[in-house]
Design a protein around this motif. Structure first.
Motif, mmCIF file in Angstrom:
data_model
loop_
_atom_site.group_PDB
_atom_site.id
_atom_site.type_symbol
_atom_site.label_atom_id
_atom_site.label_comp_id
_atom_site.label_asym_id
_atom_site.label_seq_id
_atom_site.Cartn_x
_atom_site.Cartn_y
_atom_site.Cartn_z
ATOM 1 N N GLU A 1 43.954 17.603 72.617
ATOM 2 C CA GLU A 1 45.002 18.417 73.236
ATOM 3 C C GLU A 1 44.561 19.882 73.251
ATOM 4 O O GLU A 1 43.789 20.311 72.375
ATOM 5 C CB GLU A 1 46.304 18.269 72.456
ATOM 6 N N PRO A 2 45.014 20.677 74.236
ATOM 7 C CA PRO A 2 44.556 22.068 74.341
ATOM 8 C C PRO A 2 44.680 22.866 73.042
ATOM 9 O O PRO A 2 43.766 23.608 72.674
ATOM 10 C CB PRO A 2 45.438 22.641 75.451
ATOM 11 N N ALA A 3 45.799 22.714 72.329
ATOM 12 C CA ALA A 3 45.973 23.474 71.087
ATOM 13 C C ALA A 3 44.926 23.086 70.048
ATOM 14 O O ALA A 3 44.438 23.936 69.290
ATOM 15 C CB ALA A 3 47.375 23.260 70.536
ATOM 16 N N ASP A 4 44.576 21.796 69.996
ATOM 17 C CA ASP A 4 43.572 21.329 69.045
ATOM 18 C C ASP A 4 42.168 21.738 69.492
ATOM 19 O O ASP A 4 41.339 22.124 68.671
ATOM 20 C CB ASP A 4 43.656 19.814 68.889
ATOM 21 N N LEU A 5 41.902 21.626 70.794
ATOM 22 C CA LEU A 5 40.589 22.010 71.309
ATOM 23 C C LEU A 5 40.335 23.499 71.079
ATOM 24 O O LEU A 5 39.231 23.912 70.710
ATOM 25 C CB LEU A 5 40.487 21.666 72.789
ATOM 26 N N ALA A 6 41.365 24.321 71.286
ATOM 27 C CA ALA A 6 41.231 25.760 71.053
ATOM 28 C C ALA A 6 40.962 26.049 69.580
ATOM 29 O O ALA A 6 40.151 26.927 69.236
ATOM 30 C CB ALA A 6 42.491 26.486 71.515
ATOM 31 N N PHE A 7 41.636 25.314 68.695
ATOM 32 C CA PHE A 7 41.403 25.500 67.258
ATOM 33 C C PHE A 7 39.964 25.145 66.908
ATOM 34 O O PHE A 7 39.303 25.868 66.144
ATOM 35 C CB PHE A 7 42.375 24.626 66.463
ATOM 36 N N LEU A 8 39.463 24.024 67.458
ATOM 37 C CA LEU A 8 38.085 23.623 67.184
ATOM 38 C C LEU A 8 37.108 24.663 67.725
ATOM 39 O O LEU A 8 36.126 25.017 67.050
ATOM 40 C CB LEU A 8 37.801 22.250 67.800
ATOM 41 N N ALA A 9 37.359 25.163 68.939
ATOM 42 C CA ALA A 9 36.487 26.190 69.510
ATOM 43 C C ALA A 9 36.476 27.449 68.646
ATOM 44 O O ALA A 9 35.422 28.052 68.402
ATOM 45 C CB ALA A 9 36.939 26.524 70.934
ATOM 46 N N TRP A 10 37.651 27.842 68.170
ATOM 47 C CA TRP A 10 37.760 29.012 67.303
ATOM 48 C C TRP A 10 36.996 28.794 65.997
ATOM 49 O O TRP A 10 36.233 29.650 65.555
ATOM 50 C CB TRP A 10 39.244 29.302 67.022
ATOM 51 N N ALA A 11 37.181 27.604 65.391
ATOM 52 C CA ALA A 11 36.509 27.314 64.126
ATOM 53 C C ALA A 11 34.992 27.263 64.308
ATOM 54 O O ALA A 11 34.233 27.752 63.457
ATOM 55 C CB ALA A 11 37.011 25.984 63.563
ATOM 56 N N LEU A 12 34.524 26.682 65.402
ATOM 57 C CA LEU A 12 33.081 26.608 65.659
ATOM 58 C C LEU A 12 32.504 28.000 65.912
ATOM 59 O O LEU A 12 31.392 28.306 65.463
ATOM 60 C CB LEU A 12 32.811 25.687 66.851
ATOM 61 N N GLN A 13 33.238 28.829 66.659
ATOM 62 C CA GLN A 13 32.765 30.183 66.913
ATOM 63 C C GLN A 13 32.632 30.950 65.600
ATOM 64 O O GLN A 13 31.644 31.657 65.379
ATOM 65 C CB GLN A 13 33.734 30.912 67.854
ATOM 66 N N ARG A 14 33.595 30.784 64.719
ATOM 67 C CA ARG A 14 33.517 31.437 63.413
ATOM 68 C C ARG A 14 32.306 30.908 62.624
ATOM 69 O O ARG A 14 31.633 31.664 61.918
ATOM 70 C CB ARG A 14 34.817 31.200 62.641
ATOM 71 N N HIS A 15 32.067 29.593 62.725
ATOM 72 C CA HIS A 15 30.917 28.996 62.022
ATOM 73 C C HIS A 15 29.609 29.595 62.538
ATOM 74 O O HIS A 15 28.702 29.903 61.743
ATOM 75 C CB HIS A 15 30.942 27.478 62.220
ATOM 76 N N LEU A 16 29.506 29.755 63.855
ATOM 77 C CA LEU A 16 28.296 30.341 64.432
ATOM 78 C C LEU A 16 28.102 31.792 63.986
ATOM 79 O O LEU A 16 26.970 32.269 63.891
ATOM 80 C CB LEU A 16 28.362 30.269 65.964
ATOM 81 N N GLU A 17 29.198 32.475 63.715
ATOM 82 C CA GLU A 17 29.126 33.872 63.276
ATOM 83 C C GLU A 17 29.000 33.996 61.756
ATOM 84 O O GLU A 17 28.928 35.115 61.232
ATOM 85 C CB GLU A 17 30.380 34.619 63.741
ATOM 86 N N GLY A 18 29.008 32.849 61.059
ATOM 87 C CA GLY A 18 28.894 32.886 59.601
ATOM 88 C C GLY A 18 30.150 33.331 58.899
ATOM 89 O O GLY A 18 30.095 33.857 57.779
ATOM 90 N N ARG A 19 31.321 33.116 59.545
ATOM 91 C CA ARG A 19 32.598 33.536 58.957
ATOM 92 C C ARG A 19 33.465 32.305 58.688
ATOM 93 O O ARG A 19 34.039 31.733 59.615
ATOM 94 C CB ARG A 19 33.344 34.475 59.906
ATOM 95 N N PRO A 20 33.548 31.827 57.463
ATOM 96 C CA PRO A 20 34.383 30.656 57.168
ATOM 97 C C PRO A 20 35.861 30.949 57.401
ATOM 98 O O PRO A 20 36.288 32.104 57.456
ATOM 99 C CB PRO A 20 34.091 30.364 55.698
#
Length: 378
Positions: free
Chosen positions: A259-278
């Motif tokens: 669902e869009p809300a879940d996909l956005a959360f995953l995208a946000w979490a992955l972007q933070r992971h790529l930036e090294g920010r848990p």
């Protein structure tokens, strides 16, 4: 009494020389290199039509069959091995191969071998001993690989070795307990005594990847060899692609829709992971970090919509009411994503794609175990 190993299965691939069956049974049942005897309760043979004819005539003939002679010579107990134990490599139309000649034949051999290994290792009371000594080299490779894909702790893989010059004699089937005269290979006049032959069973260690396979692939019939390999590859070398335009996630090549809300959360979490920010879970209203996280998340959410300026959504309203991204919203999204990935991949295979908690309670952080190089955000 039943239990692990109460059903002892010898699985062999053969070509035109079925001697590998009796040689392996002899090495297992009589013992080798100080190893205790392991007498199979049943034998399964995978081969072509030509190989099956040779096995029937040379091993199972009621008068001269070497399998029956082996049992009699060494006083072995009954072993289930008859024509129903010979499994042919077949085309989709049901016709059997008489040989393996090209890529299509190799694929059929791989699929047949994989299916029989999967089937025999599905029984928790069985112990499978597979021999790669017979058949074409590709058949031995496929059997070894299939054992790596589906084999368990109690299963073994081996190659039987025969002393020279017996290994090249079409008349040698096993070291006989009494003198047995056979012709020397390549000579019309010289003879050998089969009783003087020596055999060794070379155990082959193999990596067991069974737990890397989704459970349905371990239980579902007729899984192609290539499909099993792809599943394990995706598990041992996971990769994740998040496609915002398609609103799709590819986890190890498996498509998962959120669902869009879940996909956005995953995208946000992955972007933070790529930036090294848990990530962190926030408990208090109007906390500065919670408000900042909400803005980052909403920026990802906006990228999924046709109109980024449209903020009239339940998600925006909820975050505005809570004055930040709080633990209730965090836990709900994380739980829904976990359910979706587990349903698509199975519990074990889904783990690299899930947020994992690290650190003590209260100061916990959440991060992925995925290597950043394995993540693509489109």
């Amino acid at each position: 009494m039943s239990g692990v190993g109460s059903r002892r299965v010898l699985l062999v691939v053969t070509g035109l020389s079925p001697q590998v069956v009796t040689e392996t049974i002899c090495a297992l049942a009589v013992g080798h290199a100080g190893q205790p005897p392991w007498i199979p309760t049943e034998v399964h043979l995978i081969t072509t039509t030509r190989g099956a004819d040779n096995a029937r005539l040379q091993l199972l003939h009621p008068v001269s069959g070497w399998f029956h002679r082996l049992r009699q010579d060494y006083g072995l107990p009954p072993i289930q091995f008859d024509e129903s134990s010979i499994h042919l490599i077949e085309r989709p139309d049901g016709t059997a191969l008489d040989d393996i000649r090209d890529d299509d034949d190799n694929r059929l051999a791989a699929d047949t071998i994989t299916e029989w290994v999967r089937r025999l290792t599905q029984d928790p009371d069985s112990a499978v001993h597979a021999s790669i000594a017979g058949g074409r080299k590709t058949m031995g490779f496929f059997l070894g690989y299939a054992m790596s894909l589906y084999g368990r702790a109690q299963d073994r893989l081996s190659h039987v070795l025969v002393s020279s010059p017996y290994e090249s004699s079409p008349e040698f089937f096993y070291p006989t307990p009494q003198s047995q005269v056979i012709r020397r290979p390549g000579s019309a006049n010289e003879v050998l005594d089969a009783a003087q032959a020596r055999i060794w069973l070379g155990d082959i260690p193999f990596v067991r990847l069974r737990t890397a396979l989704p459970r349905d692939m371990r239980e579902r019939a007729h899984i192609a060899f290539a499909e099993s390999v792809r599943a394990v590859q995706a598990s041992v070398a996971p990769s994740l692609v998040l496609d915002r335009r398609q609103r799709l996630v590819l986890a190890g090549g498996v498509a998962i829709r959120l669902e869009p809300a879940d996909l956005a959360f995953l995208a946000w979490a992955l972007q933070r992971h790529l930036e090294g920010r848990p990530l962190q879970r926030h408990r208090r209203l109007n906390q500065a970090e919670a408000r900042a996280d909400a803005q980052e998340y909403l920026a990802q959410y906006a990228r999924l919509g046709d109109d980024p300026a449209d903020t009239d959504t339940r998600t925006h309203a909820r975050l505005a009411k809570d004055r930040g991204l709080l633990m209730g919203f965090f836990d709900e999204r994380r739980s829904r994503i976990k359910r979706a990935f587990t349903a698509a991949l199975g519990e074990g295979r889904a783990q690299p794609y899930l947020l994992q908690r690290t650190g003590p309670r209260g100061g916990s952080e959440y991060r992925f175990s995925l290597d950043p190089s394995a993540i693509t955000l489109r």
